[in-house]
Design an enzyme around this catalytic site. Structure first.
Site, PDB file in Angstrom:
ATOM      1  N   TYR A 253      25.426  51.718  29.629  1.00  0.00           N
ATOM      2  CA  TYR A 253      26.320  52.273  28.621  1.00  0.00           C
ATOM      3  C   TYR A 253      25.567  53.246  27.723  1.00  0.00           C
ATOM      4  O   TYR A 253      26.080  54.312  27.375  1.00  0.00           O
ATOM      5  CB  TYR A 253      26.934  51.148  27.784  1.00  0.00           C
ATOM      6  CG  TYR A 253      28.005  50.371  28.507  1.00  0.00           C
ATOM      7  CD1 TYR A 253      29.351  50.612  28.244  1.00  0.00           C
ATOM      8  CD2 TYR A 253      27.682  49.406  29.450  1.00  0.00           C
ATOM      9  CE1 TYR A 253      30.350  49.902  28.902  1.00  0.00           C
ATOM     10  CE2 TYR A 253      28.664  48.702  30.122  1.00  0.00           C
ATOM     11  CZ  TYR A 253      29.990  48.956  29.844  1.00  0.00           C
ATOM     12  OH  TYR A 253      30.964  48.266  30.513  1.00  0.00           O
TER      13      TYR A 253
ATOM     14  N   HIS B  89      41.586  44.510  36.144  1.00  0.00           N
ATOM     15  CA  HIS B  89      40.375  45.327  36.188  1.00  0.00           C
ATOM     16  C   HIS B  89      39.503  45.029  37.401  1.00  0.00           C
ATOM     17  O   HIS B  89      38.833  45.920  37.924  1.00  0.00           O
ATOM     18  CB  HIS B  89      39.580  45.072  34.899  1.00  0.00           C
ATOM     19  CG  HIS B  89      38.414  45.965  34.704  1.00  0.00           C
ATOM     20  ND1 HIS B  89      38.528  47.315  34.489  1.00  0.00           N
ATOM     21  CD2 HIS B  89      37.079  45.700  34.681  1.00  0.00           C
ATOM     22  CE1 HIS B  89      37.328  47.852  34.332  1.00  0.00           C
ATOM     23  NE2 HIS B  89      36.424  46.894  34.453  1.00  0.00           N
TER      24      HIS B  89
ATOM     25  N   ASP C 230      35.787  50.746  37.016  1.00  0.00           N
ATOM     26  CA  ASP C 230      34.821  50.638  35.930  1.00  0.00           C
ATOM     27  C   ASP C 230      33.724  51.683  36.134  1.00  0.00           C
ATOM     28  O   ASP C 230      34.014  52.832  36.444  1.00  0.00           O
ATOM     29  CB  ASP C 230      34.279  49.201  35.862  1.00  0.00           C
ATOM     30  CG  ASP C 230      33.619  48.883  34.525  1.00  0.00           C
ATOM     31  OD1 ASP C 230      34.321  48.415  33.616  1.00  0.00           O
ATOM     32  OD2 ASP C 230      32.397  49.116  34.391  1.00  0.00           O
TER      33      ASP C 230
END
Length: 379
Positions: A306, A357, A179
């Site tokens: 983000y 993930h 990630d």
């Protein structure tokens, strides 16, 4: 002194825990979804059950003691307080390794692998595979400080981690991540290649190679289908967090049920769990991770990474040795020939049969084997 490294313990007040329970009990629930699956998000019944467990059975005192069993510290880097685990191996020739989490994870993801990585002999392994582990909380996550000004994207985080490793006395080290952690590891390798002997990634973010579009393997066709599903059905969180993190933060910081749903829905979607999260993670493990968002109120600050990082320009190739582990339920599962465009010295490539993930959290034994196998080649 700004460069001082000080011990840290998680100590949450009774007042904060009482407030959490009161908010959970007083949650104003929406009506149930109009489908019988997760296509509209986390089902009402599942979230209510988990939040009831959180309010009535989750034993924070015991979980806090477990979290504090890992040696934790804080130090100031570039004006920001950074929280991190620093677990030294008993083996003096151990390789320093910085592990970086992403969203919606935390340092909790790595708790099950720290012991085997630092002390392989105690877990049936060889002392030649030992690591000194440094596991920081990203800025705006967990018990690291929240940036008060813009500018803390993944490049700056990479520079901060390089400064942290130097401060701890590590001049030669490896980096590992998935990630956002994969992005941080990549930038450490690009910006500090004289100190990084190699990086291991369990999420390899590369674009499909246009030159292969007329000669796709079945594996690559499946990768493209997976990417299309992610863009169409599974990436709404990304658009919100990369454009309006502050707006989102008001609800996440105010409502524990909202923060829990925002995180757990992604764990359900991105783990290799056959549709039931409890196949791979316990309620306590899930809530330990949620607590590292709820207690320090990081709903907005974690999402802001983000906004800071998602629109970065084209990245230069990574030339230091790279190891890539593509787990079957990872969001992005490129082929090796696609990855070789961005990583010019891939020494290790494997596609394990299980895992998603949150590989270190879901499949700690497999994760440890992958990390050991790659770094064994370049120590």
């Amino acid at each position: 002194m700004a460069q001082e490294v000080t011990p840290f313990r998680i100590e949450i007040s009774d007042a904060s825990l009482d407030d959490l329970r009161e908010r959970l009990v007083r949650t104003r629930w929406p009506e149930r979804e109009t489908v019988d699956d997760w296509s509209q998000g986390m089902p009402l019944s599942g979230l209510q059950k988990l939040c009831q467990y959180w309010a009535e059975q989750y034993d924070w005192a015991a979980r806090e003691a477990y979290l504090n069993s890992f040696p934790q510290f804080r130090t100031e880097i570039d004006g920001l307080g950074i929280h991190f685990i620093h677990a030294r191996s008993p083996h003096p020739d151990a390789l320093p390794l910085v592990l970086t989490h992403g969203w919606p994870g935390s340092i909790v993801e790595f708790h099950k692998v720290i012991g085997p990585l630092t002390d392989p002999v105690a877990h049936g392994g060889s002392p030649a595979d030992a690591f000194h582990i440094v596991c920081p909380s990203l800025p705006g996550y967990g018990f690291s400080d929240k940036p008060s000004r813009s500018g803390w994207g993944v490049e700056r985080v990479a520079d901060a981690w390089a400064a942290l490793m130097a401060r701890l006395g590590y001049e030669r080290y490896g980096a590992q991540g998935g990630d956002w952690g994969a992005g941080v590891a990549r930038h450490i390798a690009q910006r500090h290649p004289g100190h990084v002997i190699g990086i291991h990634l369990n999420m390899i973010v590369v674009e499909p190679d246009p030159a292969t579009m007329n000669d796709l393997t079945e594996r690559e066709q499946a990768a493209l289908a997976s990417m299309a599903h992610y863009v169409d059905k599974d990436s709404g969180y990304l658009k919100q967090q990369s454009t309006r993190p502050q707006t989102l933060g008001y609800g996440l910081v105010d409502s524990p049920a909202g923060q829990c749903a925002w995180i757990v829905e992604k764990f359900w979607s991105w783990t290799d769990c056959d549709g039931d999260l409890l196949n791979v993670l316990t309620p306590d493990e899930l809530l330990d991770n949620v607590m590292l968002y709820w207690i320090p109120a990081t709903g907005a600050s974690s999402a802001r990474l983000y906004w800071e990082s998602y629109s970065a320009g084209k990245r230069d190739p990574v030339t230091v040795p790279a190891g890539c582990s593509v787990f079957p339920k990872e969001i992005i599962r490129p082929s090796r020939r696609w990855a070789e465009k961005d990583f010019t010295d891939i020494r290790w490539w494997d596609e394990p049969e299980k895992g998603g993930h949150f590989a270190a959290f879901e499949q700690p034994t497999l994760f440890v084997e992958q990390v050991r196998s790659f770094f064994r080649m370049i120590r």
